[in-house]
Structures are given as structure tokens and as C-alpha cells.
Design a protein around this motif. Structure first.
Motif, mmCIF file in Angstrom:
data_model
loop_
_atom_site.group_PDB
_atom_site.id
_atom_site.type_symbol
_atom_site.label_atom_id
_atom_site.label_comp_id
_atom_site.label_asym_id
_atom_site.label_seq_id
_atom_site.Cartn_x
_atom_site.Cartn_y
_atom_site.Cartn_z
ATOM 1 N N LEU A 115 0.835 -1.202 0.000
ATOM 2 C CA LEU A 115 0.000 0.000 0.000
ATOM 3 C C LEU A 115 0.872 1.254 0.000
ATOM 4 N N GLY A 116 1.900 1.240 0.863
ATOM 5 C CA GLY A 116 2.817 2.372 0.924
ATOM 6 C C GLY A 116 3.518 2.596 -0.393
ATOM 7 N N THR A 117 3.895 1.505 -1.045
ATOM 8 C CA THR A 117 4.604 1.619 -2.319
ATOM 9 C C THR A 117 3.681 2.180 -3.398
ATOM 10 N N ILE A 118 2.424 1.707 -3.406
ATOM 11 C CA ILE A 118 1.464 2.210 -4.395
ATOM 12 C C ILE A 118 1.247 3.709 -4.200
ATOM 13 N N LEU A 177 2.003 6.899 -6.659
ATOM 14 C CA LEU A 177 1.001 7.912 -7.009
ATOM 15 C C LEU A 177 1.511 9.313 -6.671
ATOM 16 N N PHE A 178 2.187 9.416 -5.526
ATOM 17 C CA PHE A 178 2.699 10.729 -5.119
ATOM 18 C C PHE A 178 3.789 11.211 -6.069
ATOM 19 N N SER A 223 6.199 8.975 5.290
ATOM 20 C CA SER A 223 6.518 10.260 4.666
ATOM 21 C C SER A 223 8.019 10.438 4.493
ATOM 22 N N LEU A 224 8.777 10.060 5.536
ATOM 23 C CA LEU A 224 10.233 10.168 5.436
ATOM 24 C C LEU A 224 10.734 9.251 4.323
ATOM 25 N N SER A 264 12.780 10.086 0.744
ATOM 26 C CA SER A 264 14.136 9.545 0.597
ATOM 27 C C SER A 264 14.129 8.315 -0.317
ATOM 28 N N PHE A 265 13.064 8.137 -1.075
ATOM 29 C CA PHE A 265 12.927 7.027 -2.033
ATOM 30 C C PHE A 265 13.183 5.668 -1.371
ATOM 31 N N ASP A 266 12.600 5.483 -0.213
ATOM 32 C CA ASP A 266 12.817 4.272 0.568
ATOM 33 C C ASP A 266 11.469 3.924 1.187
ATOM 34 N N TRP A 267 10.652 3.173 0.409
ATOM 35 C CA TRP A 267 9.231 3.082 0.745
ATOM 36 C C TRP A 267 8.962 2.290 1.993
ATOM 37 N N GLN A 268 8.032 2.808 2.761
ATOM 38 C CA GLN A 268 7.662 2.239 4.045
ATOM 39 C C GLN A 268 6.187 1.882 4.029
ATOM 40 N N PRO A 269 5.781 0.988 4.939
ATOM 41 C CA PRO A 269 4.358 0.646 5.025
ATOM 42 C C PRO A 269 3.510 1.879 5.343
ATOM 43 N N LEU A 270 2.291 1.864 4.840
ATOM 44 C CA LEU A 270 1.357 2.954 5.112
ATOM 45 C C LEU A 270 0.212 2.409 5.955
#
Lengths: 136, 300
Positions: free
Chosen positions: B54-57, B61-62, B223-224, B228-234
Motif C-alpha cells: 500500500l505504501g509503495t502504491i 502515485l505521489f 513520509s520520510l 528519501s525514495f525508501d518506501w515504508q508501510p502505510l
């Protein structure tokens, strides 16, 4: 002023889509780079609510219990702040409890991370209550 | 909520309350706590892998929305800058110097001077909305800076009030479009949609802050990671996903909408020109190419 035509809009959308996808394919550095709060381990077995719930609603529980206690005189122990502190306070090298709102301690770590002020400890104790019989 | 079989409901006696509290309040309390649990999407805590997906998607989108926003607004600004403004048409009384123009533009952007002169109600709600939004946006830096910048920490408390100001301003602007006959007549669908979109963004934010909370620590990690192009869970909370989706939509339509008044105000000839036709002769480019008439003067 001229308006952007349909063709231009399409080109523009495609360019943006490509830019968006390219950033997704950028090498993933692993999760170590993103700063997350490191909270000290707790004493007890399990929290009074599931972790996911506590992360979202802990302040509502405390406020709810505060109103129950202060306005209605009902003392419950389930979501008491003292209970939080009993489990989550840590001791320093000399065996003394560290205030739970000190930098790096349980409450303060996440609150600093999220820039949220804690009001609790202008009144409440920041360390577990020491029982008289156990005091040295 | 099912009826609680507690005698406390029937009795208002504080004494009885106190006496019977330990026995009764515990199960009731537990029950209430369950009721207040936030549904995490379908009511279940989703596995971490799904949240990371979800975070990656949303990150994708962002990035897409940011690219559209930056390229789109950049292209518009470039077009505004190239558009010829051959006639000197400042709205008078206008400043005669560069410094005066800067001061006028400052008053225009910060205090909405000409809106104030034009319509007091629009000014009141517009100003409330814009400056509420400015503070709320600044407050959002807490999600993108680590450690959080000190001035961002300092303005956090203002943000709580500013978010209500923003909501009230938007509601007032929309009420104006609906309730004032003349304004309703000239309102296009896009006028209503922009207000609806912004109101929904502000509303979902308020809901998250005051009612259906989200896990803001995980959100900050997301958000961080985003910047920083380091995707985290949302965190998969409905109000949060609505909030973020609407912001993405806003960024996408910004370069094609009336929201372009933000960069556009700086290119407005009636505001950014000096009133100096007596000091300087303004010749349109096409007029420069005309052959000079010998001996001909005005009125001769």
C-alpha cells in the motif's frame, strides 16, 4: 491565452507517468535509512489493548479514564497512566527509575518524533510509585 | 450500542456509583473500549506486507502527482512569463516605482487587498481559508523533517486552530456560491468541485486528528521514506487513505485549474505594472517597425 490541447495533455501525462515509474524503480536502500523511534522494551507480558489500537487511541483512553475518574469518581485500572508507567519505565545504571518523559524514554521518543507535546506530566508522576516496604 | 445492563444507568446516586464502581465498571469499560476501536479497513489488522505494498502504491502515485504538478505548473508559469503584455494597464491609483510595485504585490498576496476592496465576505472567508491552509501546510513539515525543525514544533498548537479556520473559510466560500443568487448564477461546476475537494481534504484531516486517529508514527516513517525514495508501510486507515488520495487528485488537477491563480497573481498586468506613462513612452513592438513620419507630430 491559448489553452493546452488534447495532444499536449496526452504527451504530458505520459511523460509524468514515466517520471513517476522511474522513481519507483530507483534502487531500494533497505529500511535502515528511514528514522523510526526506538522505544525501550516494556516490563509486562502484554499491553491493556492491542498495539495497533494503543498506537492510535492511547490518549483517548487516558482522557476517557481521566473524565471517568475526576468527574464521576469511578476509578478503573485498565487504562490508568500509572499502569503505563509501571510497565514502560526503565531504570538507569544506578537502579533509579528514569522519568518516562525524558528524551529516549517510552513516551518521549515517539512524541518527539511526531512533534506532539505531552501534557500529562505537569501533574502526574513520571516514575512508578515506590512502595514503602520495598524502599531501601 | 447495546443496552448496558448496569444499574448505574437507572441510578444517579454518586455514592452508589463509588461503592459499586469496581465491580461494574470493568466489564462496561472493556465494552466501550471495543466500541471505540477504529476499523482498520475491513476491521482486521492487515499483514505488514500488504501495508508495505500500500505504501509503495501511494508512493508511486505521489511521485506521479508531483511530476505532473511541477512540470505542469512550470509550463504554465513559463507561458505566463512569455505572454506579451504590450499595454500599460495597472489599476490606478498604482505605484510609480519598482519598490512600490513590490509593496503592492506584497499587500495583494498577504492581505488580499483588492479582494478586501471588492467584497468583504469573500475576503473574510478567503483569507481565513488561505492562511489557515498556510499554517496547516507548515505544520505538516513534522512528517517530512527528522528531527522536526524547531519552528515546526513551535507552531504545532497553532495548527489545531488553523485547521478549523481553514474549514470554516472553505465552508463560508461554498455557502456564498450556493446562497448568494448572483454568485450561484456565475458559478461553474469546477468552482464547486474545487471547494468540495479542499473541504474534503480539510475534513478528512480534522476527522483523523479529532476522531478516527491513525498511527502517525508509521505515517511519518512513510513520509520520510517517500522523500528519501525508501518506501515504508502505510497505515491502512480509511480517513488517511481518503486524505492522501484527495491530495494526490488536487496536485494532479492544480496545473489545469483555477488554482493557478497562486502563481498567476504575480503575472497580473493590472497589479505588477508601474503607473509611469508620462515618464516613459511605451511603444508596442509592432509600432516600432512602422516607418517614421518626417515632421509629423501629434495634433499637427
Amino acid at each position: 491565452m491559448a489553452r493546452i490541447g488534447g495532444n499536449q495533455l496526452c504527451q504530458f501525462g505520459i511523460v509524468s507517468l514515466i517520471l513517476g515509474c522511474v522513481t519507483l524503480w530507483a534502487p531500494v536502500a533497505g529500511y535502515s535509512d528511514v528514522a523510526t523511534p526506538k522505544i525501550p522494551a516494556a516490563q509486562g507480558e502484554q499491553c491493556v489493548e492491542p498495539v495497533e489500537i494503543m498506537r492510535r487511541d492511547h490518549f483517548d483512553f487516558m482522557k476517557h479514564d481521566r473524565d471517568k475518574t475526576v468527574h464521576e469518581g469511578i476509578r478503573t485500572i485498565k487504562h490508568s497512566l500509572a499502569g503505563c508507567i509501571d510497565c514502560h519505565a526503565t531504570k538507569n545504571a544506578s537502579g533509579q527509575f528514569v522519568p518516562i518523559n525524558a528524551e529516549g524514554e517510552f513516551c518521549q521518543t515517539c512524541h518527539t518524533y511526531a512533534a506532539v507535546k505531552i501534557d500529562c506530566f505537569t501533574c502526574h508522576a513520571t516514575v512508578p510509585a515506590v512502595k514503602m516496604s520495598q524502599s531501601p | 450500542m447495546p443496552v448496558c445492563p448496569s444499574p448505574r444507568v437507572a441510578s444517579d446516586s454518586l455514592l452508589q456509583d463509588r461503592a459499586s464502581a469496581p465491580a461494574q465498571s470493568a466489564p462496561e469499560h472493556e465494552h466501550q473500549a471495543k466500541n471505540r476501536r477504529r476499523p482498520v479497513l475491513a476491521g482486521a489488522v492487515l499483514p505488514g506486507r500488504i501495508l508495505l505494498l500500500l505504501g509503495t502504491i501511494f508512493a508511486g502515485l505521489f511521485y506521479f502527482a508531483t511530476a505532473v504538478f511541477l512540470v505542469g505548473v512550470g509550463a504554465r508559469v513559463a507561458r505566463y512569463a512569455r505572454t506579451p503584455a504590450p499595454l500599460v494597464i495597472p489599476t490606478t491609483p498604482a505605484p510609480t516605482t519598482h519598490a512600490g510595485v513590490v509593496a503592492r504585490m506584497f499587500r495583494e498576496v498577504v492581505f488580499f487587498e483588492s479582494l478586501f476592496k471588492g467584497s468583504k465576505w469573500s475576503w473574510l472567508f478567503g483569507w481565513l481559508f488561505h492562511f489557515g491552509m498556510l499554517i496547516v501546510l507548515a505544520q505538516h513539515f513534522r512528517y517530512f523533517t527528522q528531527p522536526v525543525w524547531s519552528w515546526v514544533v513551535m507552531i504545532q498548537w497553532v495548527g489545531s486552530y488553523a485547521s478549523f479556520a481553514m474549514f470554516a473559510g472553505l465552508a463560508g466560500l461554498w455557502a456564498r456560491r450556493v446562497l448568494v443568487d448572483r454568485i450561484r448564477y456565475i458559478s461553474a461546476p469546477s468552482d464547486h468541485l474545487m471547494l468540495a475537494l479542499l473541504l474534503a481534504i480539510a475534513g478528512s484531516g480534522l476527522v483523523m486528528k479529532h476522531s478516527a486517529h491513525t498511527d502517525i508514527v508509521s505515517l511519518k516513517a512513510f513520509s520520510l521514506g517517500l522523500v528519501s525514495f525508501d518506501w515504508q508501510p502505510l497505515p491502512a486507515d480509511a480517513p488517511l487513505l481518503v486524505h492522501l488520495s484527495l491530495v494526490i487528485i488536487l496536485m494532479l488537477i492544480f496545473p489545469f485549474s483555477k488554482l493557478l491563480h497562486a502563481p498567476g497573481v504575480f503575472f497580473s498586468p493590472t497589479r505588477n505594472m508601474r503607473d509611469n506613462p508620462r515618464e516613459h513612452r511605451h511603444v508596442a513592438p509592432w509600432a516600432k517597425e512602422l516607418p517614421e513620419r518626417s515632421g509629423g507630430t501629434d495634433g499637427a
